[in-house]
Design a protein around this motif. Sequence first.
Motif, short mmCIF file in Angstrom:
data_model
loop_
_atom_site.label_atom_id
_atom_site.label_comp_id
_atom_site.label_asym_id
_atom_site.label_seq_id
_atom_site.Cartn_x
_atom_site.Cartn_y
_atom_site.Cartn_z
N ALA A 127 -12.30 -1.25 -4.06
CA ALA A 127 -12.10 -2.39 -4.97
C ALA A 127 -10.70 -2.40 -5.57
O ALA A 127 -10.11 -3.46 -5.76
N ASN A 128 -10.15 -1.24 -5.89
CA ASN A 128 -8.88 -1.19 -6.63
C ASN A 128 -7.71 -0.67 -5.83
O ASN A 128 -6.60 -0.58 -6.35
N TRP A 129 -7.93 -0.31 -4.57
CA TRP A 129 -6.83 0.17 -3.74
C TRP A 129 -7.26 0.08 -2.28
O TRP A 129 -8.44 -0.13 -1.98
N GLU A 130 -6.32 0.20 -1.38
CA GLU A 130 -6.61 0.11 0.05
C GLU A 130 -7.11 1.45 0.54
O GLU A 130 -6.33 2.32 0.94
N ASN A 131 -8.42 1.63 0.51
CA ASN A 131 -9.07 2.90 0.79
C ASN A 131 -9.42 2.96 2.28
O ASN A 131 -10.50 2.55 2.71
N PHE A 132 -8.51 3.49 3.09
CA PHE A 132 -8.68 3.49 4.54
C PHE A 132 -9.95 4.22 4.97
O PHE A 132 -10.68 3.76 5.85
N ILE A 145 0.84 -1.20 0.00
CA ILE A 145 0.00 0.00 0.00
C ILE A 145 0.87 1.25 0.00
O ILE A 145 0.35 2.37 -0.07
N TYR A 146 2.19 1.07 0.11
CA TYR A 146 3.11 2.20 0.20
C TYR A 146 3.89 2.36 -1.10
O TYR A 146 4.24 1.39 -1.76
N ASN A 147 4.16 3.61 -1.44
CA ASN A 147 5.00 3.88 -2.61
C ASN A 147 6.46 3.56 -2.28
O ASN A 147 6.89 3.79 -1.15
N PRO A 148 7.21 3.04 -3.27
CA PRO A 148 6.80 2.70 -4.62
C PRO A 148 6.44 1.23 -4.81
O PRO A 148 6.13 0.82 -5.92
N ALA A 149 6.46 0.41 -3.74
CA ALA A 149 6.15 -1.02 -3.91
C ALA A 149 4.74 -1.23 -4.43
O ALA A 149 4.46 -2.24 -5.08
N VAL A 150 3.84 -0.28 -4.16
CA VAL A 150 2.46 -0.38 -4.63
C VAL A 150 2.40 -0.52 -6.16
O VAL A 150 1.44 -1.07 -6.70
N PHE A 151 3.43 -0.07 -6.85
CA PHE A 151 3.43 -0.11 -8.31
C PHE A 151 4.06 -1.38 -8.87
O PHE A 151 4.22 -1.53 -10.08
N ASP A 170 -11.68 -5.09 1.18
CA ASP A 170 -12.58 -5.66 0.17
C ASP A 170 -11.91 -6.66 -0.75
O ASP A 170 -12.55 -7.61 -1.22
N ALA A 171 -10.63 -6.49 -1.04
CA ALA A 171 -9.91 -7.39 -1.94
C ALA A 171 -8.89 -8.22 -1.19
O ALA A 171 -7.85 -8.59 -1.74
N ILE A 172 -9.17 -8.56 0.06
CA ILE A 172 -8.19 -9.25 0.88
C ILE A 172 -7.85 -10.63 0.34
O ILE A 172 -6.69 -11.06 0.39
N LEU A 173 -8.80 -11.33 -0.21
CA LEU A 173 -8.52 -12.68 -0.70
C LEU A 173 -7.60 -12.64 -1.90
O LEU A 173 -6.62 -13.40 -1.99
N GLU A 174 -7.86 -11.73 -2.83
CA GLU A 174 -6.99 -11.58 -3.99
C GLU A 174 -5.59 -11.13 -3.57
O GLU A 174 -4.59 -11.58 -4.14
N ALA A 175 -5.54 -10.24 -2.58
CA ALA A 175 -4.24 -9.74 -2.12
C ALA A 175 -3.43 -10.85 -1.45
O ALA A 175 -2.21 -10.95 -1.65
#
Length: 544
Positions: free
Chosen positions: A337-342, A197-203, A233-238
């Motif tokens: 859905a597409n990012w970790e939206n705190f 969830i942190y830059n730049p590993a998020v990319f 929301d996307a914990i399983l995919e993550a």
Amino acid sequence: MRQLIRNATIVNGDGRTDPYPGDALIDGDRIAHLGEVPPSAAAGAERTVDAEGRVLAPGFIDTHNHGALGGTRIGPNGFPVACENAVIAGVTKRICGTDGLSPAPVARDQREDYAALLKPLDGDPGEPFSWSTLPEFFAWHAGRSVTDMGLHLGHGAVRRVAIGNVKRPATASELRLMEAVVQRESPHAIGFSTGLIYNPAVFSDRAEMAALIRAFNAVKPGGFFPHIRNESDAILEALEEAIGAAIDGGGAYGNEHSKIGGPRNYDRIGQVEALFDQAADNVPAMENMYIYTAGSTTGDACFPPEFRSGSREEFLRHLASPDSRRRMFEWIRGGSANWENFIDFCGGLQGIQIAGVKEGVGDAFLGKRLGDVAKARGFEDLSSFEAHNAVFDFFVENDALITIISHHGDEPTVQRLFLRKTMAVCTDGLMPGPGQKPHPRSIGSFPKALRYARELGVELKEIVHRMTALPCDFFHLESPVLRAGADASLVLFDWETVREMNDYDDPTVPPQGIGHVWIHGVPVLEAGALRVPEIFPGRILQRV
């Protein structure tokens, strides 16, 4: 110095041996005798502690800590801040460099920017970065820690050195450069961490992670320790992505600060546990957690990743830009859905508590919620753009030096995860200091774990094992199991009364029931009071 501990209940940490009464003799930094101490040896003790039946155990290991930098700052009690938090909770070893954010490697021309990024998380060391590699960092760190410390090699740090904080996949040549950096630095690290969830590993993607894990394992066996891309929301995919990368890379898998974010996701606990078990079917696996329903991180994690790419100055410009603010609001309103939206998975602005600010600027809101900021500026509708715009103003005023507590979890989920026999304990503790009102986990995690174990029926020998030998074995560190000849890093606690005493409103209150702590035979806590050693005994942890 020879020290005698009498009348203890010995829990050796192996998870199999039942507690038994006995004595222990410490000679220098080692246990000379355990259980029965010959009278002739006991007579030579220079110091005697009567345990009065309390539990003598190996010192605890904090498997995920953020105290490598600011934690070296000496607090008012004469202790480095991170070490004080650790010692009063019975912790003698800390694993840092977590979430992909190790203090090194760092390119010389990126030192200032990287220090600013780490400051809300790891604190301020009080001087400019003077290192570029892990060995150089360890040389700077020498003599600054009371507790032992080991580092993971951070994916984010490696990526910054190779390609900077850019929003794109690595090219083939850049990936080869990252692999070379990993192989250069990995001899000095415990494992390989990432923070997706942190830059730049998020990319990055799964292929990049697997390649870097493989590069680490080409030097020595190591685990992969991810802050996964999404814990809501996307914990399983993550989880599938991170576990898959670990399997592809050929290393062990350590699931960091295990949790499930947001009420709509709590019923996925069975699927989450099934994925943990699937990991263990393929590679050595372990999990850790702090025993709380709320998390904590840097405030910039509230904003979409694309606005955090580039330099810190660019991020601050986005925060100030009306156009960027409108686009960030649309991202936040769009869900997780597409990012970790705190903000979304915590139920809105009122679900985010303010744990850190720029000293002298945002102090009035410490411990309050982002929603309180908006309300104080006249915006009662917390779902509105105007309310979010007021929060953007607050971040700009504080130069984005904000840390947050994210209220996202529920107690049944925490308890179910805690009962897993492969679940170790961590604090994920951020550094308290001026302008900080941190999460109580920094001090409370380990005493709270002992209280939970007592109340939920976990055997004493099991919870001690999970806080000591289980993670040390997983990290390939020297075994802490108590025996003659073992390292004398020890904790003495009252199993019947030990518990956390702090909370979100008053997070720095010491725990109850932890009386004595020794680190390599050096007494650092005595009858619940800190004892500042003349020479700090902390060592750098290395794999054996």
